[in-house]
Each structure stands twice: as C-alpha cells, then as structure tokens.
Design a protein around this motif. Sequence first.
Motif, PDB file in Angstrom:
ATOM      1  N   ASN A 114      90.311  33.370 111.368  1.00  0.00           N
ATOM      2  CA  ASN A 114      91.043  34.358 110.579  1.00  0.00           C
ATOM      3  C   ASN A 114      92.381  33.811 110.092  1.00  0.00           C
ATOM      4  OD1 ASN A 114      91.218  37.116 109.580  1.00  0.00           O
ATOM      5  ND2 ASN A 114      92.874  37.416 111.064  1.00  0.00           N
ATOM      6  N   GLY A 115      92.478  32.467 109.958  1.00  0.00           N
ATOM      7  CA  GLY A 115      93.752  31.858 109.611  1.00  0.00           C
ATOM      8  C   GLY A 115      93.738  31.179 108.262  1.00  0.00           C
ATOM      9  N   PRO A 116      94.516  30.117 108.114  1.00  0.00           N
ATOM     10  CA  PRO A 116      94.612  29.415 106.829  1.00  0.00           C
ATOM     11  C   PRO A 116      93.294  28.731 106.435  1.00  0.00           C
ATOM     12  CG  PRO A 116      96.442  28.836 108.292  1.00  0.00           C
ATOM     13  CD  PRO A 116      95.440  29.563 109.119  1.00  0.00           C
ATOM     14  N   ARG A 117      93.116  28.575 105.130  1.00  0.00           N
ATOM     15  CA  ARG A 117      91.974  27.816 104.602  1.00  0.00           C
ATOM     16  C   ARG A 117      92.253  26.328 104.797  1.00  0.00           C
ATOM     17  NH1 ARG A 117      87.340  29.366 104.341  1.00  0.00           N
ATOM     18  NH2 ARG A 117      88.031  31.267 103.254  1.00  0.00           N
ATOM     19  N   THR A 147      90.426  29.774  94.259  1.00  0.00           N
ATOM     20  CA  THR A 147      90.846  30.277  95.563  1.00  0.00           C
ATOM     21  C   THR A 147      91.844  31.421  95.420  1.00  0.00           C
ATOM     22  OG1 THR A 147      90.405  28.167  96.664  1.00  0.00           O
ATOM     23  CG2 THR A 147      92.004  29.610  97.715  1.00  0.00           C
ATOM     24  N   ILE A 148      92.765  31.303  94.458  1.00  0.00           N
ATOM     25  CA  ILE A 148      93.719  32.390  94.197  1.00  0.00           C
ATOM     26  C   ILE A 148      92.973  33.686  93.917  1.00  0.00           C
ATOM     27  CG2 ILE A 148      95.415  33.257  92.514  1.00  0.00           C
ATOM     28  CD1 ILE A 148      96.374  30.358  92.205  1.00  0.00           C
ATOM     29  N   MET A 149      91.880  33.588  93.171  1.00  0.00           N
ATOM     30  CA  MET A 149      91.157  34.778  92.743  1.00  0.00           C
ATOM     31  C   MET A 149      90.259  35.378  93.819  1.00  0.00           C
ATOM     32  SD  MET A 149      92.174  35.549  89.733  1.00  0.00           S
ATOM     33  CE  MET A 149      90.938  36.794  89.326  1.00  0.00           C
ATOM     34  N   GLU A 150      89.756  34.571  94.753  1.00  0.00           N
ATOM     35  CA  GLU A 150      88.711  35.132  95.613  1.00  0.00           C
ATOM     36  C   GLU A 150      88.834  34.825  97.105  1.00  0.00           C
ATOM     37  OE1 GLU A 150      84.944  32.179  95.528  1.00  0.00           O
ATOM     38  OE2 GLU A 150      85.190  33.365  93.708  1.00  0.00           O
ATOM     39  N   ASP A 151      89.849  34.126  97.534  1.00  0.00           N
ATOM     40  CA  ASP A 151      89.938  33.747  98.946  1.00  0.00           C
ATOM     41  C   ASP A 151      91.101  34.484  99.619  1.00  0.00           C
ATOM     42  OD1 ASP A 151      90.178  32.546 101.435  1.00  0.00           O
ATOM     43  OD2 ASP A 151      89.854  30.520 100.683  1.00  0.00           O
ATOM     44  N   ASP A 152      90.786  35.567 100.300  1.00  0.00           N
ATOM     45  CA  ASP A 152      91.838  36.371 100.932  1.00  0.00           C
ATOM     46  C   ASP A 152      92.489  35.652 102.107  1.00  0.00           C
ATOM     47  OD1 ASP A 152      91.471  38.520  99.175  1.00  0.00           O
ATOM     48  OD2 ASP A 152      89.814  39.306 100.375  1.00  0.00           O
ATOM     49  N   TYR A 153      91.740  34.805 102.798  1.00  0.00           N
ATOM     50  CA  TYR A 153      92.333  34.054 103.907  1.00  0.00           C
ATOM     51  C   TYR A 153      93.421  33.125 103.386  1.00  0.00           C
ATOM     52  CZ  TYR A 153      88.462  35.773 106.712  1.00  0.00           C
ATOM     53  OH  TYR A 153      87.581  36.588 107.367  1.00  0.00           O
ATOM     54  N   ALA A 154      93.148  32.441 102.298  1.00  0.00           N
ATOM     55  CA  ALA A 154      94.139  31.536 101.716  1.00  0.00           C
ATOM     56  C   ALA A 154      95.336  32.297 101.180  1.00  0.00           C
ATOM     57  CB  ALA A 154      93.502  30.707 100.601  1.00  0.00           C
ATOM     58  N   ASN A 155      95.103  33.448 100.554  1.00  0.00           N
ATOM     59  CA  ASN A 155      96.197  34.212  99.970  1.00  0.00           C
ATOM     60  C   ASN A 155      97.099  34.840 101.016  1.00  0.00           C
ATOM     61  OD1 ASN A 155      96.102  34.368  96.872  1.00  0.00           O
ATOM     62  ND2 ASN A 155      93.963  34.610  97.415  1.00  0.00           N
ATOM     63  N   VAL A 156      96.540  35.200 102.155  1.00  0.00           N
ATOM     64  CA  VAL A 156      97.354  35.803 103.213  1.00  0.00           C
ATOM     65  C   VAL A 156      97.943  34.745 104.141  1.00  0.00           C
ATOM     66  CG1 VAL A 156      97.302  37.305 105.258  1.00  0.00           C
ATOM     67  CG2 VAL A 156      96.135  38.014 103.149  1.00  0.00           C
ATOM     68  N   HIS A 157      97.130  33.785 104.549  1.00  0.00           N
ATOM     69  CA  HIS A 157      97.559  32.825 105.573  1.00  0.00           C
ATOM     70  C   HIS A 157      97.913  31.439 105.028  1.00  0.00           C
ATOM     71  CE1 HIS A 157      96.947  35.352 109.057  1.00  0.00           C
ATOM     72  NE2 HIS A 157      95.712  35.639 108.683  1.00  0.00           N
ATOM     73  N   LEU A 159      97.329  27.546 103.142  1.00  0.00           N
ATOM     74  CA  LEU A 159      96.422  26.408 103.123  1.00  0.00           C
ATOM     75  C   LEU A 159      96.870  25.330 104.103  1.00  0.00           C
ATOM     76  CD1 LEU A 159      96.205  25.903  99.243  1.00  0.00           C
ATOM     77  CD2 LEU A 159      94.631  27.238 100.658  1.00  0.00           C
ATOM     78  N   ILE A 160      95.902  24.640 104.677  1.00  0.00           N
ATOM     79  CA  ILE A 160      96.156  23.440 105.468  1.00  0.00           C
ATOM     80  C   ILE A 160      95.427  22.289 104.783  1.00  0.00           C
ATOM     81  CG2 ILE A 160      95.691  22.237 107.637  1.00  0.00           C
ATOM     82  CD1 ILE A 160      95.979  24.901 109.066  1.00  0.00           C
ATOM     83  N   PHE A 161      96.161  21.236 104.442  1.00  0.00           N
ATOM     84  CA  PHE A 161      95.579  20.073 103.778  1.00  0.00           C
ATOM     85  C   PHE A 161      95.398  18.935 104.775  1.00  0.00           C
ATOM     86  CE2 PHE A 161      97.849  22.312 100.406  1.00  0.00           C
ATOM     87  CZ  PHE A 161      96.918  22.330  99.384  1.00  0.00           C
TER      88      PHE A 161
END
Length: 311
Positions: A114-117, A147-157, A159-161
Amino acid sequence: MAPQIRPLTPELQKAAIEQLKEDPDRLEADLQAFKTWIDQQPHLNPRMDDQFLVAFLRGCKYSLERAKSKLDKFYTLRTKYPDYFRVTSTTEGKFREIHQTGAILFLPTPLNENGPRIIIWRMGLCPADKYHVLECMRVALVMQEITIMEDDYANVHGLIFIMDLKDASAAHMFQMTPAMAKKFSVFSEEGLPLRPKAQHFINTITGFEQVFNMFKPMMSKKMQERLFVHGNKMGLLTDQIPLKYLPKEYGGENGSAPDLVAAWEKKFDEYTEFLNLNSEYGTDESLRPGKPIDFEGLFGSEGSFRKLNVD
C-alpha cells in the motif's frame, strides 16, 4: 457536478487525509479554485480532466500556490523543450523498441502492498550505440504521465526509483550531459506531480562516482538526502525494499519483465488518443503576464529554473 475522480481505497484515502491534507468534503471546492486560477491565465492551456488536476493538488499536499507553480512549470517546460518532455505518439521512432527491451519496469505491487510505486531502469539493456538516453527518458516520461492518470498508489505515496547499471558503460552516463541532467532534474522535482521518495543505484560501474558527484548538486537538498548508492551490495537495497517487492528477474515476486512489457504495450495502445492531444496543450509565452522567461539564462551553464516564480 461532482468531480470526476476515481475513489481511493479506504487505506489510500486515510493516507491522503493524514499525509497530503486531503479533505474529501472540500475536494470539489479545491478543484474549482484550481480551475478558476487556470481560466485566469492567458498563457496557460493545460489538460483539464479532474483526475489529472487532482494529481497536482495531491502532489503539492493541497497547497494551491505550489500546485499552480507545478502545473505551470509542467507545461512551460513541455512547450519549450518538446524533444525532452512532450510525447504525442508511442509508435514513432524507437519508442516501442526501447520499451520492449524491458529496460524500464513499473512494478505491479507497491512497496508494502500500500506504499510507493517501484520503478526499475536497467540501463544496460539499451546499448548506448543504439539508443540515446534521451530516447529512453521519453519512454519513462510517458509511463509517468499514464501513472498520473491511473495509479493512486503513486499519486498518494510517490515513486521509488531503482537504477540498475549492470552491463552499462561509461558511454551511457556521458550521454547525459550536465545541461540535460539539469532539465530533467528540474522537470522531475518542479513539474511532475509524482513525488520521488527515494532513488537507489545498484551494480554501479567504474566512473559512476565522478558522474554522480557532478549531477548530485543539481538536485534539491531534499532529493539529495533520498539518494542511495549500493554498489554491488544487493543486501543494502533489500534492507529498504524487501526482495519480494522486486521482480522475478531479481529473485522476487513482483511481476516479470515479459508480462509487464506486454501489459504496458496494451496500455500504450489505450492511451493513443490521450497522447495525441498533448500537441494541443502547453503555454504561449507571448501571453504570459509580466516579463517573458529568459530560458537560455535559466538553463545556461550558470542558470537555474528555480529563479522563476510563476504563482
């Protein structure tokens, strides 16, 4: 009319309230205030989808002034430097060919469920004599835009690269000039609404440290504190990202490169019209209120985009 926004899961909604200062009861009013400001900007013509705009509010923890600045910089840079930041098709040039190498992977399960993408870039899979780093970056940028449009995990938490330099060469790193690195670091930090939470470097090669030390000062102090260089010690990476959250190619359980490539190929097809419309959005500097931007001064050898105040 209620905002056209995908509902968050209960866990993500709780995180958005606690970490991003999101107030579900005020979401419609916050979006309307953002749209009202956009309508008052003669130079700015952005995408107006609620799902797109709420990403900027979430990425700025509901600071309207920061969201204004970030949206303006997102489109200012895309308009001025389209070869860097604006992609309107995934079927032109080497885009699909680069993607099909499996070099850039957006992993299906976020950290801790439930964290960063988590994103992995395996640079060595794109030979430097065949593909330029800019061509690869444009693939990653489209994946971030989707990802901006459809990834709620990334938008809330955020990204990890993970940058994996296995089989990379000095030629790869020297393709990234200081001027190019400055543009991408500014766009990433000040234009994209997705918050970078950490950047890990593994399987580093001879010469990496010199290049890394040249580029690191271009980043904000906050981002510098989120950089981790692990060399060839995978244990240092898995101390922070448990092995199960890495893909099968690394001994983990988080998807496999062939499956992820196939899934994203379908996604690129689904976003054909969406990306085509990118040619219609941007800024017109001749209409910007106040003094026009001196881009060459901002991005010259001594310039910095951070001089610009676009509130």
